[in-house]
Design a protein around this motif. Structure first.
Motif, short mmCIF file in Angstrom:
data_model
loop_
_atom_site.label_atom_id
_atom_site.label_comp_id
_atom_site.label_asym_id
_atom_site.label_seq_id
_atom_site.Cartn_x
_atom_site.Cartn_y
_atom_site.Cartn_z
N LYS A 7 53.43 -48.90 35.07
CA LYS A 7 52.80 -49.46 34.11
C LYS A 7 51.76 -48.36 33.43
N MET A 8 51.82 -48.36 32.04
CA MET A 8 51.01 -47.04 31.53
C MET A 8 50.68 -47.37 30.07
N HIS A 9 49.72 -46.66 29.65
CA HIS A 9 49.41 -47.12 28.25
C HIS A 9 48.89 -45.75 27.58
N GLY A 10 48.99 -46.01 26.16
CA GLY A 10 48.51 -44.82 25.46
C GLY A 10 47.39 -45.57 24.22
N LEU A 11 46.08 -45.15 24.40
CA LEU A 11 45.09 -45.97 23.63
C LEU A 11 45.31 -47.58 23.76
N GLY A 12 45.66 -48.08 24.78
CA GLY A 12 45.85 -49.62 24.86
C GLY A 12 46.99 -50.16 24.21
N ASN A 13 48.16 -49.21 23.79
CA ASN A 13 49.49 -49.63 23.45
C ASN A 13 50.23 -49.54 24.65
N ASP A 14 50.65 -50.67 25.49
CA ASP A 14 51.11 -50.54 26.66
C ASP A 14 52.66 -50.68 27.05
N ALA A 208 47.33 -49.42 19.21
CA ALA A 208 47.67 -48.05 18.54
C ALA A 208 49.05 -47.93 18.50
N CYS A 209 49.56 -47.00 17.81
CA CYS A 209 50.93 -46.69 17.36
C CYS A 209 51.27 -45.22 16.85
N GLY A 210 51.66 -44.35 17.90
CA GLY A 210 51.67 -43.03 17.89
C GLY A 210 52.46 -42.62 16.28
N THR A 211 53.69 -43.33 16.16
CA THR A 211 54.72 -42.85 14.88
C THR A 211 53.94 -43.46 13.76
N GLY A 212 53.06 -44.56 13.75
CA GLY A 212 52.43 -45.14 12.87
C GLY A 212 51.17 -43.93 12.31
N ALA A 213 50.51 -43.60 13.28
CA ALA A 213 49.41 -42.20 12.86
C ALA A 213 49.94 -41.40 12.43
N THR A 233 41.97 -42.86 13.68
CA THR A 233 41.55 -43.47 14.72
C THR A 233 41.92 -45.13 14.61
N LEU A 234 42.55 -45.41 15.57
CA LEU A 234 43.13 -46.67 15.84
C LEU A 234 42.51 -47.55 16.57
N PRO A 235 42.42 -48.79 16.52
CA PRO A 235 41.51 -49.92 17.42
C PRO A 235 41.40 -49.26 18.77
#
Length: 269
Positions: A7-14, A208-213, A233-235
């Protein structure tokens, strides 16, 4: 059979990551992805990530949203996978081959080149992707960008004020987006700072959404709102996005391993 996961996450996107690079797993179905992603009866995640061998890269990454649909790219998952792999690598995705470079506490990812053609997004018919002549309530004239998956970006005075829970699913499934679309609402604070919220197709509101950023940064640059290097900066926190003179996008940000475990495949298949 029992299967291990990380289980991992990037800025809360898990993510729930399944590693089948050395030992094959049974096929991933939409039902299995939905069951594992369920936060009450499964492990819980925004996306299920499957790692497999690749003939064209160091390994292959497949991404399944919490609704079971498969997508071509996920920037936050790419950083998580880079951290898990532990070394620079090329990664085959449905949206093309990317390069990942782990760093302390995260990773830099070469996300490839953005695409702007109406048929590359794709849209249902030809229109100007710099300002689509469409609107939904207070949101109108978005920029359309494909960075391995399709995005519509709306620039607004205050992205926190937009009711994405209502407008997100409406726009995501509009007929002009035949493969659905990720919905981004962004506020440009300065030439190197953007605030962003994203409704992800197949996953809904995420932290968070990396492709969205990446898509939002490039859209702001194309419209002349931002320089070629910005912090989005995302939530869940900030990502640094650069759009190089070689037309390739580099995303840099954190990733974290939360925990490891295993499950009985038959309980979810």
């Amino acid at each position: 059979m029992r299967a291990s996961f990380v289980k991992m996450h990037g800025l809360g996107n898990d993510f729930v990551v399944l590693d089948a690079r050395e030992k094959a797993l049974p096929p991933i179905t939409a039902g299995l992805a939905r069951a594992l992603a369920d936060r009450r009866t499964g492990i819980g995640c925004d996306q299920l990530v499957l790692l497999q061998p690749s003939a064209v890269a160091d390994f292959r990454m497949r991404i399944f949203n919490s609704d079971g649909s498969e997508v071509g790219a996920c920037g936050n998952a790419s950083r998580a996978v880079a951290l898990l792999h532990g070394a620079p690598a090329t990664v085959e995705t449905g949206g093309g081959t990317i390069e990942v470079r782990p760093s302390q506490g995260g990773a830099a990812v070469d996300m490839g080149e953005p695409h702007f053609g109406w048929d590359e997004i794709p849209l249902a018919y030809a229109m100007d992707t710099m300002a689509l002549p469409v609107g939904w309530e207070e949101l109108s004239n978005p920029v359309a960008v494909n960075v391995g998956n399709p995005h519509a970006i709306f620039f607004v005075p205050n992205c926190e004020k937009v009711d994405l829970e209502e407008l997100g699913p409406m726009i995501e499934r509009d007929a002009i987006f035949p493969e659905r679309v990720n919905v981004n609402v962004a506020t440009v604070d300065s030439r190197d700072s953007i605030r962003l919220r994203v409704w992800e197709r197949g996953a809904g509101l995420t932290r968070a959404c990396g492709t969205g950023a990446c898509a939002t940064a490039v859209a702001a640059m194309r419209r002349g709102f931002a320089d070629r290097s910005v912090t989005v900066t995302l939530p869940g926190g900030p990502l640094h996005i650069e759009w190089g003179e070689d037309n390739r996008i580099t995303m840099t940000g954190p990733a974290t391993e939360s925990f490891r475990g295993s499950f009985d495949w038959g309980d979810f298949a």
